[in-house]
Design an enzyme around this catalytic site. Structure first.
Site, PDB file in Angstrom:
ATOM      1  N   ASN A  29      12.058   1.283   2.260  1.00 51.64           N
ATOM      2  CA  ASN A  29      11.293   0.330   1.456  1.00 51.64           C
ATOM      3  C   ASN A  29      12.258  -0.495   0.628  1.00 51.64           C
ATOM      4  O   ASN A  29      13.339  -0.022   0.280  1.00 51.64           O
ATOM      5  CB  ASN A  29      10.329   1.086   0.524  1.00 51.64           C
ATOM      6  CG  ASN A  29       9.482   0.147  -0.323  1.00 51.64           C
ATOM      7  OD1 ASN A  29       8.966  -0.862   0.173  1.00 51.64           O
ATOM      8  ND2 ASN A  29       9.348   0.440  -1.611  1.00 51.64           N
ATOM      9  N   VAL A  50       5.870   7.321  -5.518  1.00 51.83           N
ATOM     10  CA  VAL A  50       5.836   5.859  -5.533  1.00 51.83           C
ATOM     11  C   VAL A  50       7.221   5.360  -5.943  1.00 51.83           C
ATOM     12  O   VAL A  50       7.634   5.516  -7.096  1.00 51.83           O
ATOM     13  CB  VAL A  50       4.752   5.347  -6.509  1.00 51.83           C
ATOM     14  CG1 VAL A  50       4.776   3.827  -6.586  1.00 51.83           C
ATOM     15  CG2 VAL A  50       3.377   5.821  -6.053  1.00 51.83           C
ATOM     16  N   ARG A  87       0.841  -1.198   0.000  1.00 53.23           N
ATOM     17  CA  ARG A  87       0.000   0.000   0.000  1.00 53.23           C
ATOM     18  C   ARG A  87       0.876   1.246   0.000  1.00 53.23           C
ATOM     19  O   ARG A  87       1.975   1.222   0.552  1.00 53.23           O
ATOM     20  CB  ARG A  87      -0.888   0.050   1.240  1.00 53.23           C
ATOM     21  CG  ARG A  87      -2.005  -0.938   1.168  1.00 53.23           C
ATOM     22  CD  ARG A  87      -2.831  -0.953   2.419  1.00 53.23           C
ATOM     23  NE  ARG A  87      -3.707  -2.102   2.361  1.00 53.23           N
ATOM     24  CZ  ARG A  87      -4.902  -2.089   1.777  1.00 53.23           C
ATOM     25  NH1 ARG A  87      -5.372  -0.966   1.264  1.00 53.23           N
ATOM     26  NH2 ARG A  87      -5.637  -3.186   1.725  1.00 53.23           N
ATOM     27  N   HIS A  89      12.351  -2.552  -3.054  1.00 47.51           N
ATOM     28  CA  HIS A  89      11.611  -2.676  -4.308  1.00 47.51           C
ATOM     29  C   HIS A  89      12.378  -3.596  -5.256  1.00 47.51           C
ATOM     30  O   HIS A  89      13.592  -3.460  -5.396  1.00 47.51           O
ATOM     31  CB  HIS A  89      11.423  -1.292  -4.940  1.00 47.51           C
ATOM     32  CG  HIS A  89      10.627  -1.346  -6.192  1.00 47.51           C
ATOM     33  ND1 HIS A  89       9.249  -1.519  -6.202  1.00 47.51           N
ATOM     34  CD2 HIS A  89      11.001  -1.316  -7.500  1.00 47.51           C
ATOM     35  CE1 HIS A  89       8.828  -1.569  -7.451  1.00 47.51           C
ATOM     36  NE2 HIS A  89       9.866  -1.447  -8.260  1.00 47.51           N
TER      37      HIS A  89
HETATM   38  C1  GAR Z   1       9.608  -8.401  -2.424  1.00 48.19           C
HETATM   39  O1  GAR Z   1      10.161  -8.901  -3.611  1.00 48.19           O
HETATM   40  C2  GAR Z   1       9.580  -6.896  -2.413  1.00 48.19           C
HETATM   41  O2  GAR Z   1      10.669  -6.338  -3.083  1.00 48.19           O
HETATM   42  C3  GAR Z   1       8.299  -6.619  -3.155  1.00 48.19           C
HETATM   43  O3  GAR Z   1       7.393  -7.585  -2.672  1.00 48.19           O
HETATM   44  C4  GAR Z   1       8.116  -8.760  -2.344  1.00 48.19           C
HETATM   45  C5  GAR Z   1       7.720  -9.208  -0.954  1.00 48.19           C
HETATM   46  O4  GAR Z   1       8.247 -10.464  -0.667  1.00 48.19           O
HETATM   47  N1  GAR Z   1       7.840  -5.301  -2.916  1.00 48.19           N
HETATM   48  C6  GAR Z   1       7.208  -4.562  -3.826  1.00 48.19           C
HETATM   49  O5  GAR Z   1       6.962  -4.963  -4.949  1.00 48.19           O
HETATM   50  C7  GAR Z   1       6.837  -3.172  -3.365  1.00 48.19           C
HETATM   51  N2  GAR Z   1       6.352  -2.394  -4.462  1.00 48.19           N
HETATM   52  P1  GAR Z   1       8.309 -10.991   0.820  1.00 48.19           P
HETATM   53  O6  GAR Z   1       6.912 -10.824   1.412  1.00 48.19           O
HETATM   54  O7  GAR Z   1       8.681 -12.439   0.671  1.00 48.19           O
HETATM   55  O8  GAR Z   1       9.341 -10.190   1.563  1.00 48.19           O
END
Ligand code: GAR
Length: 203
Positions: free
Chosen positions: A107, A144, A91, A109
């Site tokens: 964060n 973002v 979010r 990414h």
């Molecule tokens: C991770 O790859 C993170 O970089 C991505 O979600 C995944 C969570 O994995 N985040 C995004 O895409 C944010 N925009 P996890 O729950 O196994 O840590």
């Protein structure tokens, strides 16, 4: 020792890497709260196993996005949190919350920002046809995936990759650089200079 909160939505593999490193004493940070917008998130089970206090609450149960983030703020303040790590938290934070915790939110990414911000970054990278992708730890600002970059790691894109295999290769690097970035923050070694983050030498 700084007090750390982690916000999650799903699997929690980054959370696990962070909690493991904290438990081993390598972070200089004490996880004091794991908060999720999804009460069913596997990440919450993981946090409980590490005996970290958890709160799982969906925006729907508390009357929408704004009351949800007011609750998040209240819990972060109550837990006297020094740093908030977003780890697969899907979010966008409201601007007032970013301001409230200015330069105290990180964060991760799954792309080499500024390429491929937003959702499904590994799929975006594959569709674009890049040869190299990776991951980025950055401070959160009002945009973002636009805040100052702390650490990045690159991984190759292989001919047979699917979004899933590429994402899994990227995640391996996430698990290395996210705890590292948190440790640098906890040691007071990150200095923001405009868009750049300067990493000071260890004392
Ligand atoms: C991770 O790859 C993170 O970089 C991505 O979600 C995944 C969570 O994995 N985040 C995004 O895409 C944010 N925009 P996890 O729950 O196994 O840590």
């Amino acid at each position: 020792m700084i007090r750390l909160a982690v916000l999650v939505s799903g699997r929690g593999s980054n959370l696990e890497a962070i909690l493991k490193e904290a438990a081993a004493g390598g972070l200089n940070a004490q996880p004091v709260l794991v908060l999720s917008d999804n009460p069913q998130a596997p990440a919450l089970r993981l946090a409980r196993a590490y005996r970290v206090p958890v709160l799982g609450v969906s925006p729907r149960e508390v009357g929408g996005r704004e009351p949800f983030f007011r609750l998040v703020e209240e819990k972060l303040v109550e837990a006297r949190v020094d740093l908030v790590a977003l780890a697969g938290f899907m979010r966008i934070l409201p601007a007032w919350l970013v301001e409230r915790f200015r330069w105290r939110i990180l964060n991760i990414h799954p792309s080499l920002l500024p390429a491929f911000p937003g959702l499904d970054a590994p799929r975006q990278a594959l569709e674009y046809g890049v040869r190299v992708s990776g991951c980025t730890v950055h401070f959160v600002d009002e945009g973002v995936d636009t805040g100052p970059i702390v650490l990045q790691a690159a991984v190759p894109v292989l001919p047979d990759d699917t979004p899933e295999t590429l994402a899994a290769r990227i995640r391996q690097e996430e698990h290395r650089i996210y705890p590292e970035a948190i440790r640098l923050f906890a040691e007071g070694r990150l200095v923001i200079d405009g868009r750049r983050v300067i990493i000071r030498e260890a004392e």
